[in-house]
Structures are given as C-alpha cells and as structure tokens.
Design a protein around this motif. Structure first.
Motif, short mmCIF file in Angstrom:
data_model
loop_
_atom_site.label_atom_id
_atom_site.label_comp_id
_atom_site.label_asym_id
_atom_site.label_seq_id
_atom_site.Cartn_x
_atom_site.Cartn_y
_atom_site.Cartn_z
N SER A 93 0.78 -1.06 -0.09
CA SER A 93 -0.31 0.22 -0.23
C SER A 93 0.71 1.71 -0.19
O SER A 93 2.09 0.95 0.66
N GLU A 94 0.29 2.23 -0.19
CA GLU A 94 0.75 3.82 -0.04
C GLU A 94 1.80 3.78 1.08
O GLU A 94 1.63 2.94 2.31
N ASP A 95 2.86 4.37 1.15
CA ASP A 95 3.57 4.22 2.37
C ASP A 95 4.21 3.44 3.27
O ASP A 95 4.41 3.44 4.70
N THR A 96 3.97 1.98 2.75
CA THR A 96 4.54 0.74 2.50
C THR A 96 6.20 0.66 1.86
O THR A 96 6.30 0.28 1.00
N TYR A 97 7.06 0.03 2.70
CA TYR A 97 8.07 -0.09 2.23
C TYR A 97 8.80 -1.39 2.33
O TYR A 97 8.62 -1.89 3.41
N PRO A 98 9.48 -2.22 1.18
CA PRO A 98 10.46 -2.96 2.01
C PRO A 98 11.65 -3.25 2.37
O PRO A 98 12.29 -2.20 3.18
N TYR A 99 11.63 -4.17 3.83
CA TYR A 99 12.60 -4.09 4.36
C TYR A 99 13.11 -6.04 4.44
O TYR A 99 12.73 -6.52 4.83
N PHE A 100 14.97 -5.73 4.94
CA PHE A 100 15.09 -7.10 5.09
C PHE A 100 14.78 -6.97 6.98
O PHE A 100 15.85 -6.44 7.12
N LYS A 101 14.46 -8.25 6.90
CA LYS A 101 13.65 -8.40 8.43
C LYS A 101 15.11 -10.01 8.64
O LYS A 101 15.15 -10.91 7.84
N PHE A 102 15.71 -9.63 10.04
CA PHE A 102 16.78 -10.82 10.86
C PHE A 102 16.23 -11.85 10.50
O PHE A 102 15.44 -11.74 11.10
N PRO A 103 16.82 -12.99 10.70
CA PRO A 103 15.84 -14.36 11.82
C PRO A 103 15.93 -14.29 12.64
O PRO A 103 16.64 -13.81 13.27
N GLU A 104 15.31 -14.93 13.59
CA GLU A 104 14.73 -14.96 14.52
C GLU A 104 16.13 -15.15 15.85
O GLU A 104 16.14 -14.93 17.01
N SER A 105 17.14 -15.99 14.94
CA SER A 105 18.63 -16.45 16.21
C SER A 105 19.08 -15.60 16.41
O SER A 105 20.05 -15.08 17.24
N LEU A 164 17.61 -12.31 17.65
CA LEU A 164 16.82 -11.19 17.98
C LEU A 164 16.64 -12.40 19.60
O LEU A 164 17.86 -12.28 19.76
N GLY A 165 16.01 -11.54 20.63
CA GLY A 165 15.58 -12.14 22.11
C GLY A 165 17.10 -10.93 22.96
O GLY A 165 16.86 -10.11 22.61
N ASN A 166 17.42 -11.44 23.69
CA ASN A 166 18.29 -10.77 24.16
C ASN A 166 20.19 -10.27 23.41
O ASN A 166 20.41 -11.48 23.32
N GLN A 167 19.91 -9.35 23.22
CA GLN A 167 21.12 -9.17 22.69
C GLN A 167 22.26 -8.35 23.39
O GLN A 167 22.95 -6.99 23.06
N LEU A 168 21.82 -7.72 24.77
CA LEU A 168 22.07 -7.41 24.84
C LEU A 168 24.15 -6.87 25.54
O LEU A 168 24.84 -5.84 25.42
N LYS A 169 24.82 -7.70 25.27
CA LYS A 169 26.09 -7.97 24.74
C LYS A 169 26.01 -7.20 23.59
O LYS A 169 27.83 -7.01 23.86
N SER A 170 25.40 -7.41 22.78
CA SER A 170 25.87 -6.07 21.53
C SER A 170 25.48 -4.28 21.91
O SER A 170 26.13 -3.48 21.06
N TYR A 171 25.63 -3.64 23.46
CA TYR A 171 25.65 -2.71 23.76
C TYR A 171 26.99 -2.04 23.79
O TYR A 171 28.06 -2.61 23.98
N GLY A 172 26.76 -1.04 22.45
CA GLY A 172 28.30 -0.31 22.34
C GLY A 172 28.97 -0.79 21.28
O GLY A 172 30.11 -0.35 20.64
N GLY A 173 28.64 -1.61 20.31
CA GLY A 173 29.15 -2.25 19.59
C GLY A 173 28.32 -1.88 17.77
O GLY A 173 27.49 -0.80 18.32
N ALA A 229 17.35 -5.54 25.36
CA ALA A 229 16.79 -6.72 26.19
C ALA A 229 16.21 -7.87 26.12
O ALA A 229 15.88 -9.19 26.32
N ASN A 230 15.84 -7.33 25.27
CA ASN A 230 14.58 -8.52 24.12
C ASN A 230 14.20 -7.87 22.81
O ASN A 230 13.13 -7.68 22.14
N VAL A 231 15.13 -7.83 21.88
CA VAL A 231 15.10 -7.71 20.44
C VAL A 231 14.17 -8.18 19.95
O VAL A 231 14.07 -9.50 19.65
N GLU A 232 13.03 -8.13 19.33
CA GLU A 232 11.79 -8.34 19.12
C GLU A 232 11.58 -8.28 16.91
O GLU A 232 11.52 -9.20 16.35
N ASN A 233 12.94 -7.20 16.51
CA ASN A 233 12.87 -7.47 14.93
C ASN A 233 13.99 -6.60 14.75
O ASN A 233 14.45 -5.41 15.44
N ILE A 234 14.81 -7.14 13.85
CA ILE A 234 16.13 -6.37 13.49
C ILE A 234 16.13 -5.45 11.46
O ILE A 234 15.76 -7.31 10.73
#
Length: 456
Positions: free
Chosen positions: A275-287, A289-298, A375-380
């Motif tokens: 639809s209008e104003d809808t754009y394609p994005y690449f979606k990261f796999p589920e692996s 997602l979840g807890n990614q606190l170790k990525s802070y600062g990266g 702390a709980n990434v649902e989508n990238i």
C-alpha cells in the motif's frame, strides 16, 4: 565537513567517486578531474599508468580489467580475477602517548590489485593523517597523536569486486605522558577504558542495582546467513516517522556479486509495496533476536548498493530496532546511487531516534531506552528502498557486534555492564529473574522479580 565516504575521491565539482576510479582511463568526475596529474607510464611497460597491459602487449583502460567482458583480444584481462583478501592485518591494540606518531599497515591482495583506505570508527580518519596504497600495501601515518584521535581504525580494501574490511580493527589508546592516569570510575558508574570521569557510564541494571563494572568480555561479530532473511513490509508515516511492521511477505532473492553472496530486493514500479507509504525491509532471522545486551556499544554494519532513479526517499530509517514496546530508528548519511556504501549504526545512547506519534517530536534514544530494546529484540529491519523508481537493492556483509567470555584477538568490550544483582535477579544487567522467581510488571523498566509462592 566531509562530503564523501572514506573510500571515495572528491572531484572538483564535489562529485564523489570510488578511489579505484582515479587514473583508470575513464572520466568519472565528468570534468576529467580524476584523470589529471596521473603518472604517464608504468616502468617496463608500453602502456600508460591508466591502462592495463594485455599479455599480447595491447593496452586497454585499467577499468576494463576483470569487468566480466574480454577487452584484450587474447582475453587476458579476465584471467586470474580474484576478490579481496587480507594477507596481513594490523595488531588489535596499540597504546601511544600524546604527541607520538601512529603508524600502522595492512596488506590486501586480489586481482585487480586492491586500493587500501582507512576509517576511524567507520568515519574519516583525522585530516592530519596520511594514507598511502602501493600494490595493496596500505600505510596510515598520523603525527602528533592526541586523545581525540583514539578509537577503532579499520583497513578497507577496494577493487572492482567491491570492498572488504580487515578483521580485527586496530584499537588506538592514547595516554598522557608522565602523568598519573585518571582514577577508576566512581561507584554507580563504569568504563574500564575511561580516560576521565566524563567517559564513565552510569550503571543501568534495569533499576535493580547501582553496583556495576565493565564486563570481562571480548568482541565477536555475528554474520547472519543471507538466505535466512526475509522481505518485510513496513508502514512509515512521513510526518512523524511512526513505523509499523505489517508482514514478512517473501524470502529475499539471493544473488552473487563479484564472487560475494548478496541479497537483493526488486522494487520496480513499487511492485513490492502492499500500500502507499509501505516499504520493503530486510528482516533479521529469529536467531538474532531475544537478549542482545552484549551488543551494547557495538555496531550493526553492512554494505549497500542500490540502482534506480526518481525522487529520493528521505524519511524512511535505514535500520529499525523493535523490542519491549520500544521502536528505535537509525538514519545514516545519504547513500549515493550505484556505489557500494558502508552503513554503520552504533548501538549506543544518542545515536538512534525514538518513534513518535507526534510530528517531529521524537528525540534521541537514551542509554536506558537502547538497553530496553536490546533486552528482548523482537525485530531488526534493514531498509530496502531509497528512491521512488528503484530497480533493485543489494545488501552484503551484514555484521552485528556481540561479546563472549573467551579471550580473542578482537577488541576488549568495555561498554557492556556487569551488575551485582540482588537475590531474585540474574543476567549481566539483572535483566532476568533467578530460578524460583517470577516477573511482575510493576515499577520501572522490566518490572520486579518475586518468589513464585509470594502473594500479590
């Protein structure tokens, strides 16, 4: 200040072209500025510096070598073509005192011979630094080093096959000579590499504790398999940057770009739009997602190239992070059409914008808000369309920084906190309930943990 990427050459008309296009026999600037002041002839060769000498002694423009078309009558310009590899890389860490000279090298090999370039924290190196590239050997020389010059320096190799970044980066740490180093960060803050208390970071610990330190972790990089990514439809409201993930519509098309695996999304006549104003994005796999606190600062980094024309789309974020009811948007520098561009987003405070339902009221995300999402990434989600009449977008070399306990040659991670958690809590930042405890959504941030048999 800088109009071009670190791996690009600035023409006199302010156009940006890849450094490998300079003195290649083609007018890429449009005013021949890139073909001026070139060496006339290579020693022991009948060809000009801007030319490639075929095995049968013919001369063709240098840019014709390894372009997948035989331009030499004997086909020798397409023999032995090789994507970029690094023969030698810089050391992972170097410590200098203020005023010393910083010199580092790396060696890239490939056919055509790569041009080497350098980046500081994925941007430009200080203007006082000098870069040379001779037969793939890149040398970076920075005189009179100051504290402002420290950071992660990356060696980049470039040829017709694309670009590669050497791993690991070299971390430059600058110390004050003959002076006592600043004391450790005060209680309630942390950062083992802080040079002053201004560099200290407040403990977050999700509001459960104020006692923390830098975790004893070392950087690793996740590289998701491209076949796992899907194309998602994302609604983006131009007036307020409000975003809404609508669906994951299809698997991304896998292609081969100069020997490298890549993903591609086609957007001819907006066929990927729902639809209008809808754009394609690449979606990261589920692996991922979840807890990614170790990525802070990266960083989340990737190489982007898109083709097409029409009006530029300026209000769609390059990367979207969604987690714990928070949506963060990353808007990088403008990316030119038809050129491989490195996109790099740091998972840090004051880098990402918060989604807002009020027009233009969204500010930069705080450290606490970034931590809430991690702390709980649902989508990238990575942006897939840049102009209104776009034909295709290619994404390569996606990397996401994280950390591990095993010591490696990679960087020491100082920006990930390790909290001293009270009873009932566990995790680096007290983000989880300990066994025998349950979460109740009351109080700030993630809520509080109580023993399972405790009455409300």
């Amino acid at each position: 200040m800088f109009g071009c990427q670190p791996n690009e050459f600035r023409c006199s008309n302010k156009k940006c072209i890849l450094k490998t296009w300079v003195c290649d026999g083609q007018d890429d600037c449009g005013d021949n500025f890139d073909e001026q002041n070139c060496e006339q002839r290579v020693s022991d060769s009948r060809c000009l510096y801007s030319e490639f000498e075929c095995r049968n002694k013919e001369c063709i423009p240098k840019s014709f070598q390894c372009d997948s078309q035989s331009d030499c009558s004997d086909g020798s310009d397409e023999i032995g073509c090789l994507s970029i590899q690094f023969q030698t890389t810089p050391p992972p860490l170097i410590t200098l005192e203020i005023g010393e000279v910083f010199i580092t090298t790396c060696k890239a090999v490939g056919v055509p011979i790569p041009e080497t370039s350098w980046r500081l924290n994925w941007g430009h190196v200080p203007t006082k630094c000098e870069m040379t590239s001779v037969n793939g050997l890149g040398t970076l020389t920075c005189p009179n080093i100051q504290e402002a010059d420290q950071g992660a320096y990356s060696c980049e190799g470039i040829n017709i096959h694309g670009s590669e970044i050497a791993v690991p980066d070299i971390i430059l740490v600058v110390k004050r000579p003959n002076l006592v180093q600043p004391s450790a960060c005060p209680k309630g803050t942390f950062n083992d590499v802080a040079l002053s208390q201004n560099d200290c970071i407040n403990c977050f610990c999700f509001g459960i504790s104020s006692n923390c330190r830098s975790s004893k972790l070392f950087k690793i990089q996740y590289t998701p398999s491209l076949y796992q990514l899907r194309i998602a439809n994302v609604y983006v409201e131009a007036s307020s940057f409000r975003v809404e993930l609508q669906s994951a519509s299809s698997t991304a098309h896998q292609i081969n770009v100069n020997g490298n695996e890549a993903l591609q999304v086609f957007t001819v006549n907006n066929t990927s739009k729902q639809s209008e104003d809808t754009y394609p994005y690449f979606k990261f796999p589920e692996s991922y997602l979840g807890n990614q606190l170790k990525s802070y600062g990266g960083y989340i980094t990737y190489i982007l190239r898109y083709e097409g024309n029409g009006d530029p789309i300026t209000f769609t974020p390059d990367i979207i992070l969604i987690g714990n009811g928070v949506k963060l948007l990353y808007f990088g520098p403008e990316t030119p059409v038809g050129i491989d561009t490195v996109v790099s987003a740091r998972l840090f405070a004051d880098v990402w914008k918060k989604e807002s339902t009020d027009s233009y009221s969204n500010g930069l995300a705080t450290r606490e808000e970034v931590m809430m999402v991690l702390a709980n990434v649902e989508n990238i989600l990575i942006r897939g369309q840049y102009v209104s009449q776009q034909s295709e977008t290619n994404i390569q070399h996606i990397k996401m920084d994280s950390a591990q306990t095993m010591k490696s040659v990679n960087d020491y991670v100082a920006f990930v906190e390790e909290c001293q958690c009270p009873a009932g809590y566990t995790g680096l930042s007290c983000e989880s309930c300990a066994p025998g405890y349950v979460r109740r959504q009351q109080g700030s941030w993630l809520g509080q943990c109580y023993k399972e048999d405790t009455d409300y």
